[in-house]
Enzyme design. Structure first.
Site, PDB file in Angstrom:
ATOM      1  N   GLY A   8       0.839  -1.200   0.000  1.00  0.00           N
ATOM      2  CA  GLY A   8       0.000   0.000   0.000  1.00  0.00           C
ATOM      3  C   GLY A   8       0.867   1.240   0.000  1.00  0.00           C
ATOM      4  N   LEU A   9       0.219   2.369  -0.190  1.00  0.00           N
ATOM      5  CA  LEU A   9       0.932   3.648  -0.222  1.00  0.00           C
ATOM      6  C   LEU A   9       1.635   3.934   1.102  1.00  0.00           C
ATOM      7  CD1 LEU A   9      -1.870   5.849  -1.858  1.00  0.00           C
ATOM      8  CD2 LEU A   9       0.339   5.287  -2.912  1.00  0.00           C
ATOM      9  N   SER A  10       2.634   4.784   1.045  1.00  0.00           N
ATOM     10  CA  SER A  10       3.231   5.292   2.275  1.00  0.00           C
ATOM     11  C   SER A  10       2.139   5.996   3.082  1.00  0.00           C
ATOM     12  CB  SER A  10       4.348   6.285   1.922  1.00  0.00           C
ATOM     13  OG  SER A  10       4.917   6.807   3.105  1.00  0.00           O
ATOM     14  N   GLY A  11       2.051   5.677   4.350  1.00  0.00           N
ATOM     15  CA  GLY A  11       1.030   6.300   5.199  1.00  0.00           C
ATOM     16  C   GLY A  11      -0.308   5.578   5.183  1.00  0.00           C
ATOM     17  N   GLY A  13      -0.856   2.665   6.373  1.00  0.00           N
ATOM     18  CA  GLY A  13      -1.020   1.994   7.666  1.00  0.00           C
ATOM     19  C   GLY A  13      -0.344   0.635   7.768  1.00  0.00           C
ATOM     20  N   LYS A  14       0.563   0.339   6.866  1.00  0.00           N
ATOM     21  CA  LYS A  14       1.208  -0.988   6.845  1.00  0.00           C
ATOM     22  C   LYS A  14       1.969  -1.265   8.151  1.00  0.00           C
ATOM     23  CE  LYS A  14       3.524   0.089   3.146  1.00  0.00           C
ATOM     24  NZ  LYS A  14       2.992   1.467   3.021  1.00  0.00           N
ATOM     25  N   SER A  79       5.911  -1.990  -2.011  1.00  0.00           N
ATOM     26  CA  SER A  79       5.889  -2.907  -3.169  1.00  0.00           C
ATOM     27  C   SER A  79       4.883  -2.440  -4.217  1.00  0.00           C
ATOM     28  CB  SER A  79       5.638  -4.351  -2.732  1.00  0.00           C
ATOM     29  OG  SER A  79       4.688  -4.501  -1.705  1.00  0.00           O
TER      30      SER A  79
HETATM   31  P1  ADP Z   1       2.906   2.929   6.244  1.00  0.00           P
HETATM   32  O1  ADP Z   1       3.680   1.901   7.019  1.00  0.00           O
HETATM   33  O2  ADP Z   1       1.880   2.316   5.324  1.00  0.00           O
HETATM   34  O3  ADP Z   1       3.761   3.951   5.573  1.00  0.00           O
HETATM   35  P2  ADP Z   1       2.261   3.963   8.831  1.00  0.00           P
HETATM   36  O4  ADP Z   1       1.722   2.783   9.572  1.00  0.00           O
HETATM   37  O5  ADP Z   1       3.674   4.377   9.077  1.00  0.00           O
HETATM   38  O6  ADP Z   1       2.007   3.742   7.279  1.00  0.00           O
HETATM   39  O7  ADP Z   1       1.349   5.240   9.101  1.00  0.00           O
HETATM   40  C1  ADP Z   1      -0.058   5.173   9.051  1.00  0.00           C
HETATM   41  C2  ADP Z   1      -0.663   6.345   9.824  1.00  0.00           C
HETATM   42  O8  ADP Z   1      -2.087   6.269   9.731  1.00  0.00           O
HETATM   43  C3  ADP Z   1      -0.296   6.306  11.290  1.00  0.00           C
HETATM   44  O9  ADP Z   1      -0.111   7.629  11.745  1.00  0.00           O
HETATM   45  C4  ADP Z   1      -1.563   5.683  11.928  1.00  0.00           C
HETATM   46  O10 ADP Z   1      -1.746   6.088  13.264  1.00  0.00           O
HETATM   47  C5  ADP Z   1      -2.662   6.245  11.045  1.00  0.00           C
HETATM   48  N1  ADP Z   1      -3.885   5.430  11.001  1.00  0.00           N
HETATM   49  C6  ADP Z   1      -5.132   5.890  11.208  1.00  0.00           C
HETATM   50  N2  ADP Z   1      -6.045   4.914  11.121  1.00  0.00           N
HETATM   51  C7  ADP Z   1      -5.356   3.780  10.829  1.00  0.00           C
HETATM   52  C8  ADP Z   1      -5.760   2.421  10.629  1.00  0.00           C
HETATM   53  N3  ADP Z   1      -7.038   2.035  10.694  1.00  0.00           N
HETATM   54  N4  ADP Z   1      -4.798   1.524  10.341  1.00  0.00           N
HETATM   55  C9  ADP Z   1      -3.508   1.902  10.266  1.00  0.00           C
HETATM   56  N5  ADP Z   1      -3.065   3.167  10.452  1.00  0.00           N
HETATM   57  C10 ADP Z   1      -3.988   4.111  10.734  1.00  0.00           C
END
Ligand code: ADP
Length: 172
Positions: A8-11, A13-14, A79
């Protein structure tokens, strides 16, 4: 054994979900996070297409080794290309489970947990997925998790429920 592959995209929630899922699993699971791996194993790689593919290939090979060692890998890796994920599926084989961690680009950019979208918009980072590099959403993922409409806890429940994995939440 299963490999949980979060794309998934950056941000999107991975990492957050990988940690939430990991916290509820027995100790034989391990998070392979793209950001961490780029600091070590993949520090020689950039973000051009060929390097991204190599990044995915290496992570898939590490995940495969972990499975051999009896560990359940949770991969958190943008990815971005279908080709890359198909490569990972080919390396890992039957246990590969593609989980699309989904939030629209606008939401990811609004969250911007690492400030990377702001940097990409200012042109300080190039080839940033969603801004000046493509993200190809999975066409047929084993599971899609919507992180906008569901809480972190609810998303983790979905992942664990889908695979019938034991949840340790009741012990928390
Ligand atoms: P990624 O690893 O995809 O780049 P991150 O996990 O680092 O993303 O960041 C995701 C952001 O979204 C965090 O600040 C998290 O608190 C927020 N968020 C809000 N709701 C959700 C959710 N349901 N699942 C995952 N992250 C969430």
């Amino acid at each position: 054994m299963t490999v949980l592959w979060f794309t998934g995209l950056s941000g999107a929630g991975k990492t957050t979900l990988a940690k939430a899922v990991r916290a509820r699993l027995p100790s034989y699971s391990f998070i392979l996070d793209g950001d961490d791996l780029r600091e070590g194993l993949n520090q020689d790689l950039g973000f051009a297409e060929a390097h991204r593919l190599e990044n995915v290939r290496r992570v898939a090979e590490v995940a495969k080794l972990m499975v051999k060692a009896g560990v359940l890998p949770i991969v958190a890796l943008i990815s971005p290309s279908r080709q890359g994920r198909a490569l990972a599926r080919g390396i890992i084989g039957q246990g590969f489970t593609e989980i699309f961690i989904h939030a629209p680009l606008a939401v990811c950019e609004e969250r911007d947990p690492k400030g990377l979208y702001a940097k990409a918009r200012r042109g300080e980072i190039r080839y940033f997925t969603g801004i000046d590099a493509p993200y190809e959403p999975p066409l047929a993922p084993e599971l899609m998790i919507d992180t906008v409409c569901n809480s972190v806890e609810a998303c983790a429940d979905k992942v664990l429920g889908f695979y019938g994995l034991p949840s340790l939440r009741s012990r928390a």
